[in-house]
Scaffold this motif. Sequence first.
Motif, PDB file in Angstrom:
ATOM      1  N   PHE A 191      10.174  14.054  -9.477  1.00  0.00           N
ATOM      2  CA  PHE A 191       9.508  13.900  -8.181  1.00  0.00           C
ATOM      3  C   PHE A 191       9.808  15.093  -7.281  1.00  0.00           C
ATOM      4  CE2 PHE A 191       7.204  11.524  -5.202  1.00  0.00           C
ATOM      5  CZ  PHE A 191       7.814  11.636  -3.976  1.00  0.00           C
ATOM      6  N   LEU A 240       7.849  18.125  -8.383  1.00  0.00           N
ATOM      7  CA  LEU A 240       6.430  18.035  -8.046  1.00  0.00           C
ATOM      8  C   LEU A 240       6.212  18.240  -6.551  1.00  0.00           C
ATOM      9  CD1 LEU A 240       5.559  15.093 -10.408  1.00  0.00           C
ATOM     10  CD2 LEU A 240       4.490  17.330 -10.455  1.00  0.00           C
ATOM     11  N   SER A 293      -0.506  18.721  -7.350  1.00  0.00           N
ATOM     12  CA  SER A 293       0.106  17.529  -7.937  1.00  0.00           C
ATOM     13  C   SER A 293       1.111  16.907  -6.979  1.00  0.00           C
ATOM     14  CB  SER A 293       0.760  17.849  -9.273  1.00  0.00           C
ATOM     15  OG  SER A 293       1.636  18.953  -9.145  1.00  0.00           O
ATOM     16  N   SER A 346      -0.885  15.042  -4.192  1.00  0.00           N
ATOM     17  CA  SER A 346      -1.685  13.950  -4.741  1.00  0.00           C
ATOM     18  C   SER A 346      -0.766  12.794  -5.098  1.00  0.00           C
ATOM     19  CB  SER A 346      -2.483  14.419  -5.960  1.00  0.00           C
ATOM     20  OG  SER A 346      -1.627  14.798  -7.014  1.00  0.00           O
ATOM     21  N   PHE A 393       2.113  12.197  -3.654  1.00  0.00           N
ATOM     22  CA  PHE A 393       2.548  11.714  -2.353  1.00  0.00           C
ATOM     23  C   PHE A 393       1.566  10.699  -1.780  1.00  0.00           C
ATOM     24  CE2 PHE A 393       5.499  12.438   0.949  1.00  0.00           C
ATOM     25  CZ  PHE A 393       4.842  12.374   2.151  1.00  0.00           C
ATOM     26  N   ALA A 422       1.376   5.984  -2.203  1.00  0.00           N
ATOM     27  CA  ALA A 422       1.305   5.068  -1.062  1.00  0.00           C
ATOM     28  C   ALA A 422       0.381   3.904  -1.373  1.00  0.00           C
ATOM     29  CB  ALA A 422       0.817   5.826   0.163  1.00  0.00           C
ATOM     30  N   LYS A 431       3.101   7.321   6.298  1.00  0.00           N
ATOM     31  CA  LYS A 431       4.219   7.178   5.381  1.00  0.00           C
ATOM     32  C   LYS A 431       5.268   8.247   5.605  1.00  0.00           C
ATOM     33  CE  LYS A 431       2.678   3.622   3.363  1.00  0.00           C
ATOM     34  NZ  LYS A 431       3.359   2.335   3.464  1.00  0.00           N
TER      35      LYS A 431
END
Lengths: 278, 340, 439
Positions: free
Chosen positions: A107, A110, A153, A156, A158, A162, A277
């Motif tokens: 994560f 990315l 990426s 996207s 992120f 959600a 978020k």
Amino acid sequence: MRLPRNWRFLALYVALTIASLLWLVPLATPMAVSLLPLDQSTKGWWRADWSTVTLDAYARAWNGGLNAYLGNSLVITITSVAITVVLGSLAAYAFARMKFAFKTLLFGLLITTMIVPVQIILIPLVPWFQTLGLNEGAAQYFGIALVHTAFGSGWSLFMLMAFFSGIPEEILEAARLDGAGEFTAFSRIALPLALPGIVSFIILDFVFVWNDLLMGLTLLDSDHRPVTVGLANLNAPQLNQDDLISAGSMIAILPPLILFALLNRYYVRGLFAGSVKG
Amino acid sequence: MTARTTRSAAHDRRATKSYRLRRAATPYLFVGPILVVFAMFYLWPTLLTVGSSFFTWGILNPWQTQSPAEWDFVGLGNYGETLADPTFWNAALNSAIWLVVFPALVLALSFPLAILIWSAPRGGGLFRTVFILPMTISLAAAGVVWSLFYNPDPNKGVLNAVLSWFGLEDLSFTLGPLEFHAGRWLSDPGVLHLGFADIRFVNLFIIVAAVWTFVGFGVITFSAGLTSVDAELLDSAKVDGATQLQLVRHVIAPSLRPSVIVVAVISIIFALRTFDIVYVTTGGGPSTDSEVLGMLIWDQVFQFLDSPQGGLAAAVAVVMSALMVVVSLPYIRATLRGRS
Amino acid sequence: MSMKPFARRGRAGAAFAALTTVALALTGCSAAPVASNSDGAPSGEIRVLSNWSGSEGEAFAAVVAGFKAANPDVVVKIDTVPFDQTQTTLTQQFAAGNGPDAAIALPGIVRQLSAQGLLMDLDGLWDEWVGAGEYNDSLRAIAQGAEGKAEAIYFKGNVNGLVWYGTSKAADAGLTVPPESWSDFETMLDSVAKTGVAPFSVGAQDVWLPTQWVDPVLLNVAGADAFGELQRGEISWNDERIVEGFTVLSGLVDDYWPSDALDTGFSDETCGWATGENMFGFNGAFVNGIVPSCDSALAPGDDYGFFTLPSYANEGTPAQAVSGDLFIGSKDTKNPVATRAFLKYLGSVEGQSIWAKRGGYIAPNMKVPSDVYPTVNDQRAADLWPKDEAGVAGYDLDDWIGGEIQAIYRDALVDLIRSGDVDAFIATMTEADTRSGDQ
């Protein structure tokens, strides 16, 4: 509906109206100049004879290559958004709902795509594309679409995460109990539920890829260049072709603008989701 | 909750080893595809950039993987040369101007606009649309639009036309270290001479054009944040007789802090990454007045061919990226904690 | 919108398919295959990069049409980029392996690309041309690559260093035009300056304009040999002939330029002498076509004309300052036959006459007759072009050198104009230009 009588509201609306009008002023020039013959706009388009309105500049811009560039932009954008949505939703679902090793590390990696400048990958991409054979012909569309996907990426993930995290676990668990594999749970249940959010993402990604300049400038040859690069090429101030470049910029602005106008709700919702978020 | 008490076909199936293996592999099947693309088109090129920053090479004659003997290793030479290069520091200065002015303007404009829109009982959506509109325009198109707006000829450029109605289009003065020339917005609008550096105002005018496209993002972010303002708190403050300004300062602003951070961080990242709009409006010029780091890399790879500068460009890219990762680190960490 | 998710997805899928089809139709899926020669005649497709749009673009298109008429099996695709993006576009395309077959280029770019081994060797073509008297060695030297081989052709010429004036204004002021010697020239300028108005209208705000003053003065004062040696990096800027040249230039600037020269744009300069207060403008031949935009009643020849600088050392005619556009061919082109034929046509009498007839263009090919030019000023300017093997042309100094040295030169020149400090200028350039090795 009663009009607000309080003077404060009046002041508010006046302020907002003035701000909005001022905000639109820069667009007035290309709109006007693109519709007028060149000699009408050299002494100030605000003084022009409006009976001479013509679409000639648009025709010249269109025939001068912009039609092909629009097609290129469309192919690149659609290909890239399609790949990003498919691969991104799969990954976002996994990140949102599954546990697996190296999850945090991956994560983090990315997410760096959201921060670092494009130039970090762009320079070696030119020889790398030659090695991969992505520098010729129609393969270029594919190549640049994949770069957009790779570079998008982070965000996207992120955004899509959600939407997938909002799905109640019970529904998915129930499906698993009924014998559904993980992929079926994803495609039959999670995906349809997250669809409105995914549509928002598609629109945002579409606008983002469509508006890219640097990657198109660096990686594509003249037959495959997108409309942004085509527009940059028209912009030679020493030549007296303001009408041409105004028409070109209006043509370039139109597609994402139309998309935004039609799907306004989703666009705004997508941006909301991305920000709340945070 | 578990299915242990009820033996079912599904449970039997799930007990098999192949099923468990598939189950364990599933997450990787989901993330695999994007990771492949990520590795091939982001990770590997990044490693190439970092690696190539230790060599001297040019884009027209990049390294040949099969003949490593020809590689020209210079170790940290490129980094040393970059940090000693006045062109680099000029670009860094211009990027620093972007770094400070761009987020400031975005915040300063979008915050009050969002509040005004939010305060409007009806029609707020319409106004918001106006400010979001420029976000859909590519920065290339925005650059063209603003180049037309800034046109020095008062018969063509709206800004100079308006100024000429007041006779101000040639306004030019020098006030100590400050020089200002109205009318020539994208060529020579002015300079601020600080002893160690010259702040060139042409950057400010390009920044304004970029801000125009970005305020919409701020407006949306703040609008989203405003929906979470505590309505009860607001009402009771109003009942207590608070003025508009006090309401904003003490009730609204605190709950918008997260939004401010989001807008600030994203603006900063955007500001440091900027290339498109500079390329279209001035191309980094006149001479290097508006050259930012993004433009410098481009020029080093494609423009300055007297000597192979691919390695230098790679070094600048690495420095830029490192800087940006460091700046956003606190924000990333907070996000990671919130997500995983 | 209350559609079921599946129905919506189906609709989206159909829309997606429709959009993709439209897009592919717009682009045309496959590029036309490039056929190389089958029976020796040029055929197939070539891609050409040019700078010209507007009326110049039309003129170039007419030349290309002439080529296609002579070679009907060749398809020529023209790609236009703005002038200052030429270098980056060529670099990016060659780096990606997608270079054009032929492209416009200034000598500086020619040599940079040549140093990377990207250009087609055109020595054979030039041998033919020089042998037939269509070009001479001076012109050939302008088109040379990094190792002295001819790697470009000279397509569009421009003659620089012409002193322009309005005929009636000069007559009213009692000036003898053209002046016969350098001292007559200075006397004439002094008499005009005494009236309180600067003799020259100068738009030095545009970066290239001051450089166009340097070339004719330097050729005149320092001589064509020193000019050429400086250009090729064989001598350095502190050579005494070069220093003298810049000293004379700085004197002209101090005595005869208007005080706001650096703030005036080129577009204002022409009208400054054509219809305004100043007497002279110092420009290339291309100005001929711009003057009518100041006052459409002005007729070339009758109302305005030019003369060239008299020799500084009173020895014969100084070499002509020229500039203009070259064309290169890519070494790795997939269609060498057609590319070579195209380049040959661009350098030929026939090809160049097409544009020459339209004005605003001087044909580099020495055998283009002067009667193809539309106005008397164009013809006179064309006559200044080298016309036999002895003719010497000096190409625009900084456009020939190119690269970072050119960038530094332009800034240093602006400083020289502002300060008049020749020594500082020479010092800056000597440090910046290390090609000659002797500092």
